[in-house]
Design a protein around this motif. Structure first.
Motif, PDB file in Angstrom:
ATOM      1  N   ALA A 123       0.845  -1.205  -0.026  1.00 56.83           N
ATOM      2  CA  ALA A 123       0.082   0.076   0.101  1.00 56.83           C
ATOM      3  C   ALA A 123       0.748   1.479  -0.094  1.00 56.83           C
ATOM      4  CB  ALA A 123      -0.964  -0.088   1.340  1.00 56.83           C
ATOM      5  N   ILE A 124       1.896   1.243   0.805  1.00 53.37           N
ATOM      6  CA  ILE A 124       2.804   2.526   0.864  1.00 53.37           C
ATOM      7  C   ILE A 124       3.594   2.734  -0.387  1.00 53.37           C
ATOM      8  CG2 ILE A 124       4.691   3.508   2.215  1.00 53.37           C
ATOM      9  CD1 ILE A 124       1.902   3.336   3.752  1.00 53.37           C
ATOM     10  N   TRP A 125       3.923   1.671  -0.851  1.00 53.55           N
ATOM     11  CA  TRP A 125       4.594   1.732  -2.499  1.00 53.55           C
ATOM     12  C   TRP A 125       3.762   2.365  -3.409  1.00 53.55           C
ATOM     13  CZ3 TRP A 125       9.266   2.182  -1.543  1.00 53.55           C
ATOM     14  CH2 TRP A 125      10.136   1.125  -0.882  1.00 53.55           C
ATOM     15  N   CYS A 126       2.322   1.693  -3.542  1.00 59.61           N
ATOM     16  CA  CYS A 126       1.531   2.460  -4.543  1.00 59.61           C
ATOM     17  C   CYS A 126       1.188   3.627  -4.188  1.00 59.61           C
ATOM     18  CB  CYS A 126       0.175   1.469  -4.178  1.00 59.61           C
ATOM     19  SG  CYS A 126       0.151  -0.215  -4.946  1.00 59.61           S
ATOM     20  N   ASP A 127       1.195   4.302  -3.009  1.00 56.76           N
ATOM     21  CA  ASP A 127       0.746   5.556  -2.874  1.00 56.76           C
ATOM     22  C   ASP A 127       2.183   6.451  -3.180  1.00 56.76           C
ATOM     23  OD1 ASP A 127      -0.410   7.846  -1.024  1.00 56.76           O
ATOM     24  OD2 ASP A 127       1.437   7.915  -0.261  1.00 56.76           O
ATOM     25  N   TYR A 128       3.107   5.931  -2.789  1.00 54.76           N
ATOM     26  CA  TYR A 128       4.513   6.555  -3.600  1.00 54.76           C
ATOM     27  C   TYR A 128       4.721   6.852  -4.753  1.00 54.76           C
ATOM     28  CZ  TYR A 128       9.455   7.936  -3.822  1.00 54.76           C
ATOM     29  OH  TYR A 128      10.589   8.520  -3.947  1.00 54.76           O
TER      30      TYR A 128
END
Length: 479
Positions: A396-401
């Motif tokens: 999820a954090i990679w997708c946001d970044y």
């Protein structure tokens, strides 16, 4: 107070879990509360404090050479402490009670988070009993019903409405990622050649195609501009689904005759479609171990592995229709290496007493110098959810970044290949080696952050080489 403050300020990212009441979902929620409130609790060896160990996006680099932590190395990585987390489940059990029942975390920690978790909402899940094992049917008491369940299109629209309402209620100002962490489905028999065909099949109320709930969650995510992560083994992702996530397909000026126009209004925001099946424990180490054997110049010949545990996911796999999906991805992890002489065997066993604590045993036999045998054995014990939750957070954090830094779908897929047993989309066929895949992640982060100060970047900036040629050269640099 801290939760109220998050609501007022807005959160940086959203995580919606399909199967929020499962072991992974409740462990994720408990972990966030523990880190957010800086909790500590008693364990057998002594008192410990909350941390995000295992989450590469949340931990800083360590040691002279930095290690693998990314927090602090790149600006803009969202804090999981501040993420909004919610989701759907077909079971109505309160989340604090579900955490207590699953016996994953220490009782002293469960005691501290249980009341808050019991007060959290669980959105009713879309389900089709034919896609999961009969062991799950009796507890399916929190399902979408009535008009919302009258057709495939209505079920899709219900999921879309849930996403919009949840985003508004939780004041999410960042990217939302929907993660499939529900029971593994049997393979769907429906096949589509394009995003248009997929949407037409969903829209047609008279259609009787074999469309799974996970396909509906994925399609709804795309239409709402959310990323979708297939943490299960089923065949949710396809070329048609990948096309639906392409930003070029979901343009606001779609012709009125197109299938997409029937689902207006829809989001044209960038989003990613990633999977398949989280590579959390035994399989992740297998790829690192075989990578090590190959680096020694040995020739792997036999990998015989078994694992057993007693959680609900494994109970669901006691049915052949769902087990086939799991065995497909477990057996296919070494494909791109083309080790034609490798005999890879996998067995899984359901043992209720063991609960969530996965125990696996793997024996590796290879040919060494003059074909002399080389054998090594590994044995691992760890709570399955403790292995999976960090992958959910990082996905999820990679997708946001990546959305915020305009990373292409192909680069996003290659960067996150290390998370999955069978990388899909732009990562299909990527080298299965764990350390190779970490290098892919490093390369994409360097490129996305603007730190890629080398001859490739210079060639791009001066128009000497194309983006396609640059990607080919970066791939060569990782070999």
């Amino acid at each position: 107070f801290s939760l109220l403050l998050m609501m007022v300020q807005g959160v940086t990212a959203g995580i919606l879990v399909v199967g929020i009441g499962g072991n992974n979902g409740v462990t994720l929620l408990a972990g966030q509360i523990a880190n957010r409130d800086k909790l500590s609790w008693e364990t057998g060896p002594g008192r410990v404090s909350a941390n995000w160990f295992g989450c590469l996006t949340q931990i800083p680099p360590r040691g002279v050479h930095g290690g693998v932590g990314f927090q602090g190395r790149y600006e803009g990585l969202a804090s999981a402490d501040k993420a909004a987390i919610g989701g759907w489940d077909i079971r109505s059990t309160k989340l604090g009670q579900a955490l207590y029942d699953c016996r994953v975390l220490e009782p002293d920690l469960v005691r501290q988070v249980r009341e808050e978790m019991d007060g959290m909402d669980i959105m009713p899940g879309v389900w089709d009993p034919s896609f999961i094992g009969e062991s799950q049917h009796e507890t399916a008491l929190n399902v979408v019903s009535g008009e919302d369940n009258s057709s495939t299109r209505c079920r899709l629209e219900r999921i879309r409405r849930d996403i919009r309402m949840w985003k508004e209620k939780n004041n999410v100002d960042g990217h939302i990622t929907v993660i499939w962490s529900a029971s593994v489905e049997r393979p769907s028999e429906a096949e589509y050649k394009s995003a248009d065909e997929l949407l037409e099949a969903i829209y047609d109320d008279s259609n009787t195609d074999d469309i799974s709930p996970s396909v509906l969650y994925a399609a709804a995510s795309a239409l709402e501009g959310c990323s979708f992560v297939n943490g299960g083994s089923q065949n949710t992702l396809s070329a048609a689904m990948t096309s639906l996530f392409e930003q070029s397909y979901r343009q606001p000026d779609a012709p009125s005759t197109s299938a997409l126009s029937k689902f207006a209004p829809y989001s044209s925001c960038p989003a990613y479609c990633l999977g398949t099946d989280f590579k959390a424990g035994q399989t992740k180490f297998k790829t690192a171990a075989v990578e090590y054997l190959r680096a020694l110049g040995l020739s792997p010949r036999v990998i015989a592995s078994s694992n057993h545990l007693g959680n609900n996911d494994m109970l669901n796999l006691t049915q052949k229709k769902t087990l086939d999906a799991k065995m497909r991805v477990k057996s296919d992890i070494f494909g791109p290496w083309q080790e034609d002489d490798l005999d890879h065997k996998v067995s899984v066993m359901y043992t209720p007493y063991i609960g969530d604590e996965k125990r696996d045993y793997v024996e590796y036999t290879s040919f060494g110098f003059l074909s002399s045998p080389h054998t090594m054995v590994t044995y691992t014990r760890c709570m399955d959810s403790i292995l999976c939750v960090p992958l959910m957070v990082d996905a999820a954090i990679w997708c946001d970044y990546f959305v915020n830094h305009k990373v292409s779908p192909t680069d996003a897929a290659r960067a996150t290949a290390y998370l999955f047993k069978v990388p899909e989309g732009g990562a299909k066929g990527v080298d299965p080696g764990f350390f190779y895949q970490m290098k892919e992640l490093d390369n994409v982060m360097q490129k996305a952050s603007g730190k890629e100060d080398d001859v490739i970047a210079m060639g791009l900036s001066k128009g000497i080489i194309s983006e396609e040629q640059a990607n080919a050269l970066r791939a060569l640099s990782t070999m």
